[in-house]
Scaffold this motif. Structure first.
Motif, PDB file in Angstrom:
ATOM      1  N   HIS A  81      -8.586  -3.145  -1.899  1.00 47.79           N
ATOM      2  CA  HIS A  81      -9.336  -2.113  -1.181  1.00 47.79           C
ATOM      3  C   HIS A  81     -10.812  -2.463  -1.098  1.00 47.79           C
ATOM      4  O   HIS A  81     -11.491  -2.059  -0.154  1.00 47.79           O
ATOM      5  CB  HIS A  81      -9.089  -0.731  -1.797  1.00 47.79           C
ATOM      6  CG  HIS A  81      -7.713  -0.238  -1.488  1.00 47.79           C
ATOM      7  ND1 HIS A  81      -6.632  -0.562  -2.268  1.00 47.79           N
ATOM      8  CD2 HIS A  81      -7.235   0.496  -0.450  1.00 47.79           C
ATOM      9  CE1 HIS A  81      -5.541  -0.034  -1.717  1.00 47.79           C
ATOM     10  NE2 HIS A  81      -5.879   0.610  -0.619  1.00 47.79           N
TER      11      HIS A  81
ATOM     12  N   ASP B 207      -2.760  -0.731   5.729  1.00 49.65           N
ATOM     13  CA  ASP B 207      -3.504  -1.787   5.025  1.00 49.65           C
ATOM     14  C   ASP B 207      -2.879  -3.183   5.108  1.00 49.65           C
ATOM     15  O   ASP B 207      -3.012  -3.987   4.162  1.00 49.65           O
ATOM     16  CB  ASP B 207      -3.725  -1.395   3.547  1.00 49.65           C
ATOM     17  CG  ASP B 207      -4.829  -0.345   3.402  1.00 49.65           C
ATOM     18  OD1 ASP B 207      -5.572  -0.107   4.378  1.00 49.65           O
ATOM     19  OD2 ASP B 207      -4.945   0.239   2.309  1.00 49.65           O
TER      20      ASP B 207
ATOM     21  N   GLU C 267      -2.506  -5.427  -3.403  1.00 51.34           N
ATOM     22  CA  GLU C 267      -1.551  -5.089  -2.341  1.00 51.34           C
ATOM     23  C   GLU C 267      -0.844  -6.353  -1.838  1.00 51.34           C
ATOM     24  O   GLU C 267      -1.491  -7.314  -1.406  1.00 51.34           O
ATOM     25  CB  GLU C 267      -2.272  -4.359  -1.203  1.00 51.34           C
ATOM     26  CG  GLU C 267      -2.620  -2.938  -1.646  1.00 51.34           C
ATOM     27  CD  GLU C 267      -3.184  -2.043  -0.561  1.00 51.34           C
ATOM     28  OE1 GLU C 267      -3.132  -0.818  -0.756  1.00 51.34           O
ATOM     29  OE2 GLU C 267      -3.678  -2.547   0.472  1.00 51.34           O
TER      30      GLU C 267
ATOM     31  N   GLN D  81      -5.303  -6.263   4.554  1.00 54.25           N
ATOM     32  CA  GLN D  81      -5.755  -6.634   3.202  1.00 54.25           C
ATOM     33  C   GLN D  81      -4.600  -6.986   2.265  1.00 54.25           C
ATOM     34  O   GLN D  81      -4.820  -7.253   1.092  1.00 54.25           O
ATOM     35  CB  GLN D  81      -6.605  -5.513   2.591  1.00 54.25           C
ATOM     36  CG  GLN D  81      -5.823  -4.241   2.269  1.00 54.25           C
ATOM     37  CD  GLN D  81      -6.727  -3.053   2.007  1.00 54.25           C
ATOM     38  OE1 GLN D  81      -7.804  -2.931   2.566  1.00 54.25           O
ATOM     39  NE2 GLN D  81      -6.300  -2.159   1.129  1.00 54.25           N
TER      40      GLN D  81
ATOM     41  N   CYS E 248       0.860  -1.182   0.000  1.00 48.38           N
ATOM     42  CA  CYS E 248       0.000   0.000   0.000  1.00 48.38           C
ATOM     43  C   CYS E 248       0.899   1.235   0.000  1.00 48.38           C
ATOM     44  O   CYS E 248       0.789   2.086  -0.868  1.00 48.38           O
ATOM     45  CB  CYS E 248      -0.898  -0.017   1.234  1.00 48.38           C
ATOM     46  SG  CYS E 248      -1.987   1.405   1.280  1.00 48.38           S
TER      47      CYS E 248
HETATM   48 MN    MN Z   1      -4.036   0.616   0.584  1.00 48.35          MN
END
Ligand code: MN
Ligand code: PEP
Length: 338
Positions: free
Chosen positions: A273, A310, A299, A313, A103
């Motif tokens: 996302h 992040d 990511e 994720q 990210c």
């Molecule tokens: Mn991100």
């Protein structure tokens, strides 16, 4: 209004249409297709003009009013698919292009390791944010200038093009020096000053969908970039806000075939996302490829547990490598390849 010239129309005839439009105070954009030239007539009052003004001119085949608010992004203006090219990597063709990385750019080691692993697994473009548009002013805002320099170093070291976000119109030229693709984030999809500035850049632009925006608003935002003369626009679906809150956003898979119908621009998907959680990312990524996406933006962090942004994720290098194998099979089943 869209003026379609006859096949074989001569330059003088094309110039005649352009001059007529200019004499009425209108702007024009030309699509010099391989078979015929299409001219978009742009202005706020084209709706009031009779189409005969252009239809009577020599070399004109047809004149159509575009009732949609977006013009340059429309299929009416450019019937053939657009291809966006980055260092010989084409987005919008048969090959599905994978962009992956963290990210945010955090350290030289983190970015270099991310570049190594995503490249090894078959990604062709490295992602990493140096300027992060955060919802809270107290969250990590990115390494900014230092992050941009790290991207430039790693890009050179690994020979991999990079995509990074630009959040401020004043930074566009600077960011364009060290990135191969400029990303306009979801929160900035309707930042018209930013769109106008990236429209003047000659770097390709990834335009993320605003999470509360319709497809029509998204394509109209793309017109801002195209109107500046930058025709290297890639749309990116990244999930929208709905009443559903079991994932971070709702991935609008339907926008992929919808965009393919309405627009000539390539569309990629960011499953990370949309998902908000690493366990959901592979299914969304595969759904996107099956539905016709031209690429993915994923990511991946060398150590998601330590990620500054992040981490939840982000895929581990090994999960990313497994996903890439699965994606190849899905791509093959829909007549594409990675
Ligand atoms: Mn991100
Ligand atoms: C990102 O890709 O880093 C990002 C911030 O995504 P989005 O703009 O889609 O939220």
């Amino acid at each position: 209004m869209i003026v379609e010239m006859r096949r074989g129309a001569i330059q003088e005839e094309i110039d005649g249409v352009v001059q007529r439009a200019k004499s009425l105070g209108l702007d024009v954009q030309l699509n010099l297709g391989t078979e015929k030239t299409v001219i978009a007539i742009l202005g706020s009052n084209t709706g009031q003009l009779p189409i005969d003004i252009f239809a009577v001119l020599p070399g004109v085949e047809s004149v159509t009013r575009i009732m949609k608010p977006y013009k340059l992004a429309s299929r009416e203006f450019k019937p053939a698919d657009s291809l966006v090219s980055i260092d010989g990597i084409e987005i919008g063709g048969k090959r599905i292009i994978i962009m992956a990385g963290p990210c945010a750019v955090e350290t030289k080691e983190q970015l270099a390791e991310a570049a190594r692993v995503v490249k090894e697994s078959g990604a062709s473009i490295l992602r990493g944010g140096a300027f992060k548009p955060r919802t809270s002013p107290f969250s990590f805002q990115g390494l900014e200038k230092a992050g941009r320099e790290l991207l430039a170093q790693v890009r050179k070291q690994y020979g991999i093009p990079v995509v990074t976000e630009v959040v401020d119109p004043h930074d566009v030229d600077l960011v364009a020096e060290s990135a191969d693709i400029l990303q306009v984030g979801s929160r900035n999809m309707q930042n018209f000053a930013l769109l106008t500035t990236v429209g003047k850049s000659r770097r390709p632009v990834i335009l993320k969908r605003g999470f509360s925006c319709t497809v029509t608003e998204w394509l109209t935002a793309a017109d801002y970039v195209l109107a500046g003369g930058n025709d290297q626009v890639i749309l990116c679906e990244r999930g929208i806000r709905t009443f559903e809150d079991s994932a971070r956003f709702s991935l609008d898979v339907s926008s992929i075939p919808v965009i393919k119908n309405f627009s000539h621009l390539p569309i990629i998907v960011d499953p990370s996302h949309a998902a908000g959680h690493y366990s959901l990312v592979p299914a969304l990524a595969k759904a996107a490829v099956a539905a016709g996406a031209d690429g993915l933006l994923i990511e991946v962090h060398p150590n998601p547990k330590e990620a500054l942004v992040d981490g939840l994720q982000s895929l581990t290098p090994s999960d990313f490598s497994t996903l890439m194998k699965e994606l190849r099979a899905v791509a093959k089943s829909v007549g594409r390849y990675i």
